[in-house]
Design a protein around this motif. Structure first.
Motif, PDB file in Angstrom:
ATOM      1  N   PHE A  86     -33.264  -2.641   3.160  1.00  0.00           N
ATOM      2  CA  PHE A  86     -33.192  -3.987   3.714  1.00  0.00           C
ATOM      3  C   PHE A  86     -32.715  -3.965   5.169  1.00  0.00           C
ATOM      4  CE2 PHE A  86     -32.850  -4.459  -0.855  1.00  0.00           C
ATOM      5  CZ  PHE A  86     -33.723  -5.500  -1.120  1.00  0.00           C
ATOM      6  N   SER A  87     -31.839  -3.006   5.505  1.00  0.00           N
ATOM      7  CA  SER A  87     -31.297  -2.981   6.872  1.00  0.00           C
ATOM      8  C   SER A  87     -32.256  -2.331   7.868  1.00  0.00           C
ATOM      9  CB  SER A  87     -29.944  -2.260   6.895  1.00  0.00           C
ATOM     10  OG  SER A  87     -30.062  -0.920   6.462  1.00  0.00           O
ATOM     11  N   TRP A  88     -33.042  -1.333   7.445  1.00  0.00           N
ATOM     12  CA  TRP A  88     -33.935  -0.679   8.394  1.00  0.00           C
ATOM     13  C   TRP A  88     -34.963  -1.640   8.996  1.00  0.00           C
ATOM     14  CZ3 TRP A  88     -34.707   4.244   4.901  1.00  0.00           C
ATOM     15  CH2 TRP A  88     -33.561   5.042   5.004  1.00  0.00           C
ATOM     16  N   PRO A  89     -35.586  -2.514   8.215  1.00  0.00           N
ATOM     17  CA  PRO A  89     -36.478  -3.499   8.847  1.00  0.00           C
ATOM     18  C   PRO A  89     -35.742  -4.412   9.831  1.00  0.00           C
ATOM     19  CG  PRO A  89     -36.937  -3.355   6.496  1.00  0.00           C
ATOM     20  CD  PRO A  89     -35.665  -2.594   6.732  1.00  0.00           C
ATOM     21  N   VAL A  90     -34.457  -4.722   9.528  1.00  0.00           N
ATOM     22  CA  VAL A  90     -33.670  -5.550  10.438  1.00  0.00           C
ATOM     23  C   VAL A  90     -33.502  -4.832  11.768  1.00  0.00           C
ATOM     24  CG1 VAL A  90     -31.402  -6.591  10.837  1.00  0.00           C
ATOM     25  CG2 VAL A  90     -32.464  -6.746   8.578  1.00  0.00           C
ATOM     26  N   VAL A 104     -38.646   2.016  16.969  1.00  0.00           N
ATOM     27  CA  VAL A 104     -38.899   2.823  15.765  1.00  0.00           C
ATOM     28  C   VAL A 104     -37.568   3.223  15.149  1.00  0.00           C
ATOM     29  CG1 VAL A 104     -41.105   3.723  16.595  1.00  0.00           C
ATOM     30  CG2 VAL A 104     -38.998   4.976  17.066  1.00  0.00           C
ATOM     31  N   VAL A 105     -37.600   3.414  13.825  1.00  0.00           N
ATOM     32  CA  VAL A 105     -36.439   3.927  13.113  1.00  0.00           C
ATOM     33  C   VAL A 105     -36.723   5.385  12.755  1.00  0.00           C
ATOM     34  CG1 VAL A 105     -35.045   3.800  11.006  1.00  0.00           C
ATOM     35  CG2 VAL A 105     -35.729   1.703  12.183  1.00  0.00           C
ATOM     36  N   ALA A 119     -38.906   7.903   2.976  1.00  0.00           N
ATOM     37  CA  ALA A 119     -40.237   7.797   3.569  1.00  0.00           C
ATOM     38  C   ALA A 119     -41.126   6.767   2.867  1.00  0.00           C
ATOM     39  CB  ALA A 119     -40.924   9.153   3.565  1.00  0.00           C
ATOM     40  N   GLN A 120     -40.662   6.223   1.766  1.00  0.00           N
ATOM     41  CA  GLN A 120     -41.464   5.234   1.049  1.00  0.00           C
ATOM     42  C   GLN A 120     -41.635   3.961   1.885  1.00  0.00           C
ATOM     43  OE1 GLN A 120     -39.276   4.631  -2.573  1.00  0.00           O
ATOM     44  NE2 GLN A 120     -39.808   6.640  -3.415  1.00  0.00           N
ATOM     45  N   ASP A 121     -42.797   3.332   1.754  1.00  0.00           N
ATOM     46  CA  ASP A 121     -43.046   2.075   2.446  1.00  0.00           C
ATOM     47  C   ASP A 121     -42.033   1.026   2.010  1.00  0.00           C
ATOM     48  OD1 ASP A 121     -45.172   3.222   3.676  1.00  0.00           O
ATOM     49  OD2 ASP A 121     -46.708   2.206   2.497  1.00  0.00           O
ATOM     50  N   ILE A 122     -41.601   0.205   2.967  1.00  0.00           N
ATOM     51  CA  ILE A 122     -40.687  -0.893   2.666  1.00  0.00           C
ATOM     52  C   ILE A 122     -41.476  -2.191   2.700  1.00  0.00           C
ATOM     53  CG2 ILE A 122     -38.598  -2.113   3.388  1.00  0.00           C
ATOM     54  CD1 ILE A 122     -37.706   0.456   4.778  1.00  0.00           C
ATOM     55  N   ASP A 123     -41.546  -2.863   1.562  1.00  0.00           N
ATOM     56  CA  ASP A 123     -42.275  -4.125   1.465  1.00  0.00           C
ATOM     57  C   ASP A 123     -41.418  -5.241   2.047  1.00  0.00           C
ATOM     58  OD1 ASP A 123     -43.744  -6.322   0.810  1.00  0.00           O
ATOM     59  OD2 ASP A 123     -43.964  -5.844  -1.329  1.00  0.00           O
ATOM     60  N   VAL A 124     -41.893  -5.862   3.120  1.00  0.00           N
ATOM     61  CA  VAL A 124     -41.139  -6.954   3.745  1.00  0.00           C
ATOM     62  C   VAL A 124     -41.758  -8.316   3.440  1.00  0.00           C
ATOM     63  CG1 VAL A 124     -40.191  -5.526   5.590  1.00  0.00           C
ATOM     64  CG2 VAL A 124     -42.424  -6.623   5.896  1.00  0.00           C
ATOM     65  N   LYS A 130     -42.819   1.496   7.497  1.00  0.00           N
ATOM     66  CA  LYS A 130     -42.633   2.878   7.043  1.00  0.00           C
ATOM     67  C   LYS A 130     -41.779   3.620   8.058  1.00  0.00           C
ATOM     68  CE  LYS A 130     -45.208   6.915   5.354  1.00  0.00           C
ATOM     69  NZ  LYS A 130     -44.697   6.821   3.978  1.00  0.00           N
ATOM     70  N   PRO A 131     -40.535   3.976   7.695  1.00  0.00           N
ATOM     71  CA  PRO A 131     -39.679   4.718   8.633  1.00  0.00           C
ATOM     72  C   PRO A 131     -40.244   6.115   8.905  1.00  0.00           C
ATOM     73  CG  PRO A 131     -38.411   3.801   6.790  1.00  0.00           C
ATOM     74  CD  PRO A 131     -39.855   3.694   6.426  1.00  0.00           C
ATOM     75  N   LEU A 132     -39.933   6.654  10.052  1.00  0.00           N
ATOM     76  CA  LEU A 132     -40.238   8.052  10.350  1.00  0.00           C
ATOM     77  C   LEU A 132     -39.077   8.886   9.836  1.00  0.00           C
ATOM     78  CD1 LEU A 132     -41.539   7.666  14.016  1.00  0.00           C
ATOM     79  CD2 LEU A 132     -42.906   7.882  11.925  1.00  0.00           C
ATOM     80  N   VAL A 133     -39.363   9.858   8.975  1.00  0.00           N
ATOM     81  CA  VAL A 133     -38.293  10.598   8.300  1.00  0.00           C
ATOM     82  C   VAL A 133     -38.330  12.066   8.711  1.00  0.00           C
ATOM     83  CG1 VAL A 133     -37.282  11.271   6.096  1.00  0.00           C
ATOM     84  CG2 VAL A 133     -38.355   9.016   6.348  1.00  0.00           C
ATOM     85  N   LEU A 134     -37.234  12.518   9.297  1.00  0.00           N
ATOM     86  CA  LEU A 134     -37.097  13.913   9.703  1.00  0.00           C
ATOM     87  C   LEU A 134     -36.471  14.668   8.538  1.00  0.00           C
ATOM     88  CD1 LEU A 134     -37.555  15.666  12.251  1.00  0.00           C
ATOM     89  CD2 LEU A 134     -35.189  15.209  12.882  1.00  0.00           C
ATOM     90  N   GLY A 135     -37.322  15.207   7.651  1.00  0.00           N
ATOM     91  CA  GLY A 135     -36.865  15.901   6.456  1.00  0.00           C
ATOM     92  C   GLY A 135     -37.588  17.214   6.272  1.00  0.00           C
ATOM     93  N   PRO A 136     -37.395  17.888   5.129  1.00  0.00           N
ATOM     94  CA  PRO A 136     -37.994  19.209   4.895  1.00  0.00           C
ATOM     95  C   PRO A 136     -39.511  19.239   5.017  1.00  0.00           C
ATOM     96  CG  PRO A 136     -36.284  18.772   3.282  1.00  0.00           C
ATOM     97  CD  PRO A 136     -36.477  17.496   4.042  1.00  0.00           C
ATOM     98  N   ALA A 137     -40.179  18.140   4.712  1.00  0.00           N
ATOM     99  CA  ALA A 137     -41.637  18.127   4.811  1.00  0.00           C
ATOM    100  C   ALA A 137     -42.116  18.145   6.259  1.00  0.00           C
ATOM    101  CB  ALA A 137     -42.197  16.900   4.087  1.00  0.00           C
ATOM    102  N   VAL A 138     -41.257  17.728   7.182  1.00  0.00           N
ATOM    103  CA  VAL A 138     -41.622  17.644   8.594  1.00  0.00           C
ATOM    104  C   VAL A 138     -40.990  18.772   9.413  1.00  0.00           C
ATOM    105  CG1 VAL A 138     -41.428  16.222  10.677  1.00  0.00           C
ATOM    106  CG2 VAL A 138     -41.969  15.153   8.479  1.00  0.00           C
TER     107      VAL A 138
END
Length: 303
Positions: A86-90, A104-105, A119-124, A130-138
């Motif tokens: 909820f806070s990331w879209p804010v 961008v977040v 990384a899951q889509d956030i339904d607003v 969709k946040p950009l996620v710096l994780g093991p997949a990236v």
């Protein structure tokens, strides 16, 4: 309460804000606007309603004329937190409205499960964010020390993300080379973040590697590792390894002596056999082996 790992990763981007746009370009293939500067700004995002949202870090990218061209909100996420959805879209909408620029977040999530969740889509309601996620997949597995020295912060993130994987030891070895080029304080903090994320099998493998190099006289324990790796345990492992090597050598000498005696047809009494098995001096065993040639009795061999 923020952990050392959380704060260390936030400080990584605070001290080197150029990392964020660099990662957006190289890891996410984002078309970042041309800019001349990257600066850390306030992280509190206030609204007209009595609610305060606080991001971990907010960066501003400005062009050569000083115009704001992009804002990056950085969030370090080590655990799942439903409130963040909820806070990331804010963050995106409020920063964009206040600063009148693209926003961008960037979520830094070293754990695979948390990264997948983030990384899951956030339904607003009328669309998705969709946040950009710096994780093991990236984050790539950096196993080349030269590359780790060139991209030290990325190498740290690589060790945190992949340190327990199949190539974990190579990833950690590469970043250790890079950390030795940093000042002691930064190296110690980054190593602690990496060490805290390693599971016991990988910690043991790293300890064994350090022990092996110390036995061979190749290296001493780096100062930034000393407080975390148990030197007493390391010395115990080293002592046990050396003892094992010596015992193996003694056994080989005893077996050789017994085979030569058998071939020479020299019989041993119980006491003579016990004397050979009890001998712990390699020079004495070598002397007895030399005596077998030309000897007729065990007494001549063991003289």
């Amino acid at each position: 309460m923020p952990t050392l790992e959380h704060n260390a990763l936030v400080e990584m981007f605070r001290e080197t804000p150029e990392l964020a746009p660099h990662f957006l370009v190289t890891l996410f293939d984002v078309d970042v606007p041309q800019h001349a500067s990257v600066a850390v700004v306030e992280s509190s995002i206030d609204q007209l309603i009595p609610v305060e949202f606080r991001a971990d870090l907010v960066l501003e990218l400005r062009d050569a004329s000083g115009a704001l061209v992009l804002a990056i909100v950085i969030e370090v996420q080590r655990d799942e937190d439903p409130d963040k959805k909820f806070s990331w879209p804010v963050y995106v909408t409020v920063v964009r409205a206040r600063k009148r620029c693209g926003t961008v977040v960037l979520v830094v999530a070293p754990g695979a499960d948390v990264a997948a969740w983030a990384a899951q889509d956030i339904d607003v309601g009328l669309g998705h964010i969709k946040p950009l996620v710096l994780g093991p997949a990236v984050v790539p597995e950096i196993t080349d020390p030269a590359e780790a020295e060139k991209e030290t912060e990325l190498a740290v993130l690589s060790a945190v993300a992949h340190g327990n994987g199949p190539n974990g030891l190579a990833v950690v070895q590469a970043v250790l080379v890079a950390l030795e080029r940093l000042d002691r304080e930064h190296a110690a903090v980054y190593f602690q973040v990496i060490w805290n994320g390693l599971r016991e099998p990988m910690r043991q493998a790293l300890e064994a590697l350090v022990m092996e190099r110390q036995i061979e006289g190749e290296a001493t324990l780096p100062s930034f590792m000393q407080k975390l790796i148990d030197r007493g345990r390391l010395e115990g492992i080293r002592e046990g390894e050396l003892k094992g090597i010596r015992e193996g050598e003694l056994k080989g000498k005893r077996d050789t002596l017994l085979r030569l005696l058998a071939r020479a047809g020299i019989a041993l009494t119980h006491d003579e056999s016990e004397r050979i098995q009890a001998c712990t001096d390699i020079a004495t065993l070598d002397h007895w082996i030399d005596n077998v040639l030309g000897a007729k009795t065990a007494a001549e061999v063991l003289s």
